[in-house]
Design a protein around this motif. Structure first.
Motif, PDB file in Angstrom:
ATOM      1  N   ILE A 122       0.790  -1.149   0.109  1.00 42.01           N
ATOM      2  CA  ILE A 122       0.029  -0.116  -0.059  1.00 42.01           C
ATOM      3  C   ILE A 122       0.876   1.075  -0.031  1.00 42.01           C
ATOM      4  O   ILE A 122       0.675   2.270  -0.834  1.00 42.01           O
ATOM      5  CB  ILE A 122      -0.991  -0.104   1.336  1.00 42.01           C
ATOM      6  N   TYR A 123       2.004   1.217   0.861  1.00 43.22           N
ATOM      7  CA  TYR A 123       2.730   2.635   0.789  1.00 43.22           C
ATOM      8  C   TYR A 123       3.505   2.716  -0.572  1.00 43.22           C
ATOM      9  O   TYR A 123       3.534   3.709  -0.814  1.00 43.22           O
ATOM     10  CB  TYR A 123       3.852   2.158   2.118  1.00 43.22           C
ATOM     11  N   GLU A 124       3.883   1.689  -1.283  1.00 47.51           N
ATOM     12  CA  GLU A 124       4.552   1.527  -2.401  1.00 47.51           C
ATOM     13  C   GLU A 124       3.565   2.282  -3.609  1.00 47.51           C
ATOM     14  O   GLU A 124       3.995   3.183  -4.064  1.00 47.51           O
ATOM     15  CB  GLU A 124       5.028   0.281  -2.750  1.00 47.51           C
ATOM     16  N   VAL A 125       2.374   1.618  -3.370  1.00 46.57           N
ATOM     17  CA  VAL A 125       1.375   2.479  -4.346  1.00 46.57           C
ATOM     18  C   VAL A 125       1.087   3.737  -4.269  1.00 46.57           C
ATOM     19  O   VAL A 125       0.992   4.688  -5.188  1.00 46.57           O
ATOM     20  CB  VAL A 125      -0.016   1.613  -4.333  1.00 46.57           C
ATOM     21  N   LEU A 126       1.033   4.144  -2.962  1.00 44.83           N
ATOM     22  CA  LEU A 126       0.853   5.582  -2.618  1.00 44.83           C
ATOM     23  C   LEU A 126       1.939   6.511  -3.126  1.00 44.83           C
ATOM     24  O   LEU A 126       1.699   7.518  -3.741  1.00 44.83           O
ATOM     25  CB  LEU A 126       0.536   5.863  -1.177  1.00 44.83           C
ATOM     26  N   GLN A 127       3.490   5.788  -2.726  1.00 45.63           N
ATOM     27  CA  GLN A 127       4.537   6.596  -3.116  1.00 45.63           C
ATOM     28  C   GLN A 127       4.475   6.581  -4.763  1.00 45.63           C
ATOM     29  O   GLN A 127       4.826   7.737  -5.357  1.00 45.63           O
ATOM     30  CB  GLN A 127       5.676   5.870  -2.792  1.00 45.63           C
TER      31      GLN A 127
END
Length: 186
Positions: A122-127
């Protein structure tokens, strides 16, 4: 297809009537593939769809050949498959929107690894979408031994620590549990 944006076209789960109607159209590109759903329930397209497609040069592309895992023994007879992941909005926080992600797993002993992996994804997608997640700063950590504090900074830090200590003692004095008795069964 004429513009080169698609090479071939196909259809999915069409009835024989829909297929024949498309075959009867003039001056249109021809379908090359059929993508039928062959359920385990007995309603099968083989009797009419397959011969019609074969007669017109339309091939078949398998759709869930193992019935989405049912034929592999992944699910027991009469047992429903696990629910899909669910995202719930919980509340408004301090400058945040708080959500809860519910995911089902067949390996509950690996739930912490799964949770960590999901948070990272989720963090990578938001980044990737350039969405910043502000992290709440609750603690101040000074790690440099070379930091020189001016007398004003030293005084401000001492006053801040005293204020925090006073707030904690105010909380303790309003607590009906006497000091030193926490966790003792009477």
């Amino acid at each position: 297809m004429r513009q080169g944006k698609a090479r071939y076209i196909g259809f999915s789960e069409w009835s024989p009537q829909q297929i024949q109607a498309a075959l009867n159209l003039a001056n249109v590109e021809r379908f090359v593939s059929s993508h039928p759903n062959i359920p385990c329930s007995g309603a099968e397209p083989e009797a009419q769809v397959f011969p019609l497609c074969a007669a017109n040069g339309i091939s078949q592309i398998v759709w869930s050949p193992l019935a989405q895992g049912v034929l592999t023994g992944k699910y027991q007879p009469g047992q429903a498959p696990p629910p899909l992941p669910l995202v719930l909005f919980k509340e408004f926080g301090n400058n945040t929107l708080n959500f809860e992600l519910l995911v089902w797993t067949a390996e509950p002993n690996k739930q912490f690894l799964l949770k960590s992996d999901l948070y990272y994804i989720i963090y990578e997608v938001l980044q990737q979408r350039e969405i910043e997640i502000p992290l709440a700063q609750l603690d101040l950590h000074l790690r440099s031994g070379k930091l020189e504090l001016t007398p004003e900074m030293q005084l401000a830090l001492i006053q801040m620590v005293e204020r925090l200590s006073n707030q904690e003692s105010d909380i303790d004095s309003s607590n009906p549990i006497e000091k030193g008795t926490e966790g003792i069964d009477a």
